[in-house]
Structure formats: structure tokens, C-alpha cells
Scaffold this motif. Structure first.
Motif, PDB file in Angstrom:
ATOM      1  N   ARG A  70       0.611  -1.098   0.014  1.00 32.39           N
ATOM      2  CA  ARG A  70       0.013  -0.043   0.031  1.00 32.39           C
ATOM      3  C   ARG A  70       1.021   1.018   0.481  1.00 32.39           C
ATOM      4  O   ARG A  70       1.488   1.103   0.881  1.00 32.39           O
ATOM      5  CB  ARG A  70      -0.867   0.284   1.381  1.00 32.39           C
ATOM      6  N   HIS A  72       1.583   5.501  -0.584  1.00 30.78           N
ATOM      7  CA  HIS A  72       0.333   7.053  -0.525  1.00 30.78           C
ATOM      8  C   HIS A  72       1.578   7.968  -1.003  1.00 30.78           C
ATOM      9  O   HIS A  72       3.120   7.893  -0.716  1.00 30.78           O
ATOM     10  CB  HIS A  72       0.245   6.902   0.908  1.00 30.78           C
ATOM     11  N   LEU A  74       2.554  11.580  -1.386  1.00 30.59           N
ATOM     12  CA  LEU A  74       2.410  13.073  -0.652  1.00 30.59           C
ATOM     13  C   LEU A  74       2.569  14.180  -1.049  1.00 30.59           C
ATOM     14  O   LEU A  74       3.924  13.547  -1.772  1.00 30.59           O
ATOM     15  CB  LEU A  74       3.310  12.440   0.650  1.00 30.59           C
ATOM     16  N   THR A  76       1.460  14.949  -4.764  1.00 35.31           N
ATOM     17  CA  THR A  76       1.993  14.088  -5.538  1.00 35.31           C
ATOM     18  C   THR A  76       2.058  15.016  -7.318  1.00 35.31           C
ATOM     19  O   THR A  76       2.716  14.424  -7.784  1.00 35.31           O
ATOM     20  CB  THR A  76       0.485  13.179  -5.921  1.00 35.31           C
ATOM     21  N   ALA A  94      -2.379   5.909  -3.319  1.00 32.33           N
ATOM     22  CA  ALA A  94      -3.092   6.701  -2.933  1.00 32.33           C
ATOM     23  C   ALA A  94      -2.206   7.977  -3.660  1.00 32.33           C
ATOM     24  O   ALA A  94      -1.064   7.985  -3.489  1.00 32.33           O
ATOM     25  CB  ALA A  94      -3.633   7.169  -1.516  1.00 32.33           C
ATOM     26  N   THR A  96      -2.056  12.510  -2.646  1.00 31.29           N
ATOM     27  CA  THR A  96      -2.509  13.418  -2.079  1.00 31.29           C
ATOM     28  C   THR A  96      -1.590  14.904  -2.542  1.00 31.29           C
ATOM     29  O   THR A  96      -0.544  14.412  -2.846  1.00 31.29           O
ATOM     30  CB  THR A  96      -3.342  12.634  -0.322  1.00 31.29           C
ATOM     31  N   GLN A 120      -7.370   9.404  -1.423  1.00 36.35           N
ATOM     32  CA  GLN A 120      -7.388   9.170   0.449  1.00 36.35           C
ATOM     33  C   GLN A 120      -6.357   7.868   0.794  1.00 36.35           C
ATOM     34  O   GLN A 120      -7.041   6.907   0.555  1.00 36.35           O
ATOM     35  CB  GLN A 120      -8.364   9.148   1.718  1.00 36.35           C
ATOM     36  N   PRO A 121      -4.954   7.930   1.361  1.00 34.56           N
ATOM     37  CA  PRO A 121      -4.889   6.729   1.346  1.00 34.56           C
ATOM     38  C   PRO A 121      -5.572   5.597   2.820  1.00 34.56           C
ATOM     39  O   PRO A 121      -6.039   6.620   3.675  1.00 34.56           O
ATOM     40  CB  PRO A 121      -3.418   6.949   2.635  1.00 34.56           C
ATOM     41  N   ILE A 125      -0.025   2.281   5.794  1.00 35.06           N
ATOM     42  CA  ILE A 125       1.016   3.048   4.500  1.00 35.06           C
ATOM     43  C   ILE A 125       2.004   1.876   4.546  1.00 35.06           C
ATOM     44  O   ILE A 125       2.608   1.730   5.907  1.00 35.06           O
ATOM     45  CB  ILE A 125       0.775   4.176   4.200  1.00 35.06           C
ATOM     46  N   LEU A 128       5.276   5.404   1.480  1.00 34.36           N
ATOM     47  CA  LEU A 128       5.580   6.625   1.834  1.00 34.36           C
ATOM     48  C   LEU A 128       6.602   7.396   0.432  1.00 34.36           C
ATOM     49  O   LEU A 128       7.562   6.967   0.281  1.00 34.36           O
ATOM     50  CB  LEU A 128       5.162   7.385   2.613  1.00 34.36           C
TER      51      LEU A 128
END
Length: 200
Positions: A70, A72, A74, A76, A94, A96, A120-121, A125, A128
Motif C-alpha cells: 500500500r 501513498h 504525498l 503528488t 493513494a 494526495t 486518500q490513503p 501505509i 510513502l
């Protein structure tokens, strides 16, 4: 700030991915007549910044880093690192950003690359990602706090950084180095040495 004109273009450094980007001769504030307006963020999402491209290249070349995990992305921007994570086999990704226009651009770019990004994550996670997020003292401080908090939760943290000057190198170990082609209108050079780092 007016929306810059974009077109779907393959990235020379990551040709597996195409993004809706401003023309290579465009500058960050061109759509606003060269002016900065503090009430609206600049259209960072209309450009493929070196840090995001380096992360994307690293993930596509080392898919085991995100495969089945999973992720994320950040801050992005255009979504390039998130898209690469999805293409490399992440279980879910995700993307964001503080700028809603960036999230919309990332989703549009994801659709163009036949992948899906979450807005949204999930609560947990595994990895990252943060590309080109150390560009000012204020943002660097905030990002460092967020990344360290994630690392304390045992999240693997990967950062792409072209040496913007506010990167807290002591907290990271180097995992890859690339010479990334960039628009001269943005960077005043045609390539940037960009590193991928893993937080200790």
C-alpha cells in the motif's frame, strides 16, 4: 491562477508513462502572466519535476519495492511517482496534495496510463513517496515532520530530491542517482542530478 494549456506527452526519462503537461518552453507562472498570486497555488501539477521522475524511474526499475504493498504519494503533483507505483504492482496507491487541481491532474494522468489512484490513503501505509518536496524552508520543515512520523510507524519512506537546498540529508541513505532531463524554462538547465533516498 489561470489553468495552463497541457497536452499528453511521454516523459523522456520515464517513457513508460505519459502525462498531461505544459509545453517544455513554459514556465511555472506563464499562465498567470508571469505573476505569483498567493491566494492560489502555482500549477506544480502541470510539470514533471525531477524528484518525481527519479522516484518513478526507481520504482519501475525496482518493482519489488512497492509490489503488493500500500503506497501513498504525498504532494503528488502530476502523479508521476504514484502512477509508477501502480504500474510496478502496488496493491493500492493513494495520491494526495494540498492543491485540489493537483489531485485532479494526477487522476487524469492515471486514467491516461490505465491505472487507478485513491484520493486518500488507507490507515496503514507500507511505502510513502515524496518527490521534490524540500523546495523552501517552511515546506521542508513540515515535510520532514510528516515523513519522520510515518517512519516511526514503520512505513518505508522514499524521497526524490534534486538538491533544492533544504533536504535533511542526515536523515536518509542514498539508494539511486539519476541525470534527469528537465525543461530549461523551469530549471535554467537541461538536466538535474537527482537522487532517490530512503529515510533511516
Amino acid at each position: 491562477m489561470p489553468t495552463p494549456t497541457t497536452a499528453l506527452r511521454p516523459l523522456p526519462f520515464v517513457p513508460e508513462i505519459s502525462l498531461f503537461l505544459a509545453d517544455s518552453s513554459a514556465g511555472l507562472f506563464d499562465a498567470a502572466g508571469g505573476e505569483f498570486h498567493s491566494d492560489e497555488p502555482p500549477p506544480f501539477w502541470a510539470f514533471a519535476w525531477a524528484g518525481g521522475q527519479a522516484l518513478a524511474r526507481y520504482l519501475l526499475d525496482h518493482p519489488h519495492v512497492v509490489a503488493g504493498r500500500r503506497v501513498h504519494d504525498l504532494a503528488t503533483g502530476s502523479g508521476v511517482a504514484a502512477i509508477a507505483a501502480a504500474r510496478a504492482g502496488a496493491a493500492e496507491v493513494a495520491a494526495t496534495d494540498l492543491d485540489p487541481a493537483s489531485v485532479a491532474a494526477a487522476r487524469r494522468n492515471a486514467t491516461a496510463n490505465n491505472v487507478t489512484l485513491r484520493d486518500q490513503p488507507t490507515d496503514t501505509i507500507d511505502v510513502l513517496l515524496a518527490g521534490d518536496v524540500f523546495y523552501s524552508p517552511t515546506v521542508a520543515t513540515e515535510m520532514t515532520q510528516r515523513l519522520r512520523a510515518a517512519r516511526r510507524r514503520s512505513t518505508e519512506v522514499l524521497v526524490g530530491d534534486p538538491g533544492r537546498g533544504y533536504f535533511p540529508e542526515r536523515l536518509f541513505e542514498r539508494v539511486a542517482e539519476y541525470s534527469v532531463p528537465v525543461p530549461a524554462a523551469l530549471e535554467e538547465t537541461e538536466t538535474l542530478i537527482t537522487l532517490v533516498w530512503r529515510m533511516r
